[in-house]
Design a protein around this motif. Structure first.
Motif, short mmCIF file in Angstrom:
data_model
loop_
_atom_site.label_atom_id
_atom_site.label_comp_id
_atom_site.label_asym_id
_atom_site.label_seq_id
_atom_site.Cartn_x
_atom_site.Cartn_y
_atom_site.Cartn_z
N GLU A 18 0.82 -1.21 0.00
CA GLU A 18 0.00 0.00 0.00
C GLU A 18 0.86 1.26 0.00
N THR A 19 2.00 1.19 0.65
CA THR A 19 2.92 2.33 0.66
C THR A 19 3.41 2.62 -0.76
N ALA A 20 3.78 1.57 -1.48
CA ALA A 20 4.23 1.75 -2.87
C ALA A 20 3.08 2.23 -3.75
N HIS A 21 1.88 1.69 -3.53
CA HIS A 21 0.73 2.12 -4.33
C HIS A 21 0.45 3.60 -4.12
N ALA A 22 0.57 4.05 -2.87
CA ALA A 22 0.36 5.47 -2.58
C ALA A 22 1.48 6.31 -3.19
N ALA A 23 2.71 5.81 -3.15
CA ALA A 23 3.85 6.58 -3.67
C ALA A 23 3.75 6.79 -5.18
N VAL A 24 3.21 5.82 -5.91
CA VAL A 24 3.11 5.96 -7.36
C VAL A 24 1.76 6.55 -7.80
N GLY A 25 0.90 6.86 -6.83
CA GLY A 25 -0.37 7.50 -7.15
C GLY A 25 -1.49 6.56 -7.54
N LEU A 26 -1.30 5.26 -7.34
CA LEU A 26 -2.35 4.31 -7.68
C LEU A 26 -3.58 4.48 -6.79
N VAL A 27 -3.33 4.83 -5.52
CA VAL A 27 -4.43 5.10 -4.58
C VAL A 27 -4.25 6.51 -4.02
N PRO A 28 -5.35 7.15 -3.65
CA PRO A 28 -5.27 8.54 -3.17
C PRO A 28 -4.92 8.61 -1.69
N SER A 29 -3.73 8.15 -1.34
CA SER A 29 -3.28 8.17 0.06
C SER A 29 -1.87 8.72 0.13
N SER A 30 -1.49 9.12 1.33
CA SER A 30 -0.12 9.56 1.56
C SER A 30 0.76 8.34 1.81
N PRO A 31 1.90 8.22 1.11
CA PRO A 31 2.78 7.09 1.37
C PRO A 31 3.32 7.09 2.80
N VAL A 32 3.52 8.26 3.37
CA VAL A 32 4.02 8.34 4.75
C VAL A 32 2.97 7.81 5.72
N LEU A 33 1.71 8.22 5.52
CA LEU A 33 0.64 7.72 6.39
C LEU A 33 0.42 6.22 6.20
N ALA A 34 0.52 5.74 4.95
CA ALA A 34 0.38 4.31 4.69
C ALA A 34 1.48 3.52 5.40
N LEU A 35 2.71 4.04 5.35
CA LEU A 35 3.83 3.38 6.03
C LEU A 35 3.65 3.40 7.54
N MET A 36 3.18 4.51 8.08
CA MET A 36 2.96 4.59 9.52
C MET A 36 1.88 3.60 9.96
N GLN A 37 0.81 3.49 9.20
CA GLN A 37 -0.24 2.53 9.54
C GLN A 37 0.29 1.11 9.46
#
Length: 146
Positions: A18-37
């Motif tokens: 999910e962190t990678a998906h957020a980083a490349v813009g596949l999902v509308p999330s922050s990669p930092v927040l995804a990594l923290m979760q």
């Protein structure tokens, strides 16, 4: 841990994607927040619940996994349908409405499991580093969880 627990561990490990998906813009999330979760959930699952056998049968573990599963069963279809450009409004509403009870319930379950683990962590010194040592640095996992 039983088969269901092993399945949850596999799913949790894979959720790092999910962190990678957020980083490349596949999902509308922050990669930092995804990594923290991911890091918070992984800490509870891999370092608290999995190695401490008495927590496996805890109702808090059931609540924790139920909250995580319910949130993801709603969130992933909402993400997929949003990417496809066909997400119904009710699914977006459900995702953000169910977040209201599921997130606090999951956090309370995580905290209860960490509190229940404290005596075991204090007795074993697991994941801790005591002085003196080559690094001249100390870390208490028990104190960190407190």
């Amino acid at each position: 841990m039983d088969g269901a627990g092993r399945g949850q561990e596999l799913v949790q490990g894979l959720s790092l994607l999910e962190t990678a998906h957020a980083a490349v813009g596949l999902v509308p999330s922050s990669p930092v927040l995804a990594l923290m979760q991911w890091a918070g959930r992984s800490n509870v699952l891999f370092l608290i619940v999995e190695p401490i056998d008495q927590l496996h049968a805890s109702w808090w573990a059931v609540v924790l996994l139920a909250c995580w599963a319910a949130a993801e069963v709603i969130r992933y279809p909402q993400y997929a349908m949003t990417v496809l450009g066909a997400c119904p409004a009710w699914l977006t509403w459900l995702r953000y409405t169910m977040f209201i009870p599921l997130f606090p319930a999951g956090v309370v379950a995580e905290m209860a499991l960490m509190a229940a683990a404290l005596p075991t962590l204090a007795a074993g010194g697991r994941l801790s580093l005591a002085l003196p040592n080559r690094l001249n640095w100390a870390f208490s996992y028990h104190r960190f969880i407190q």
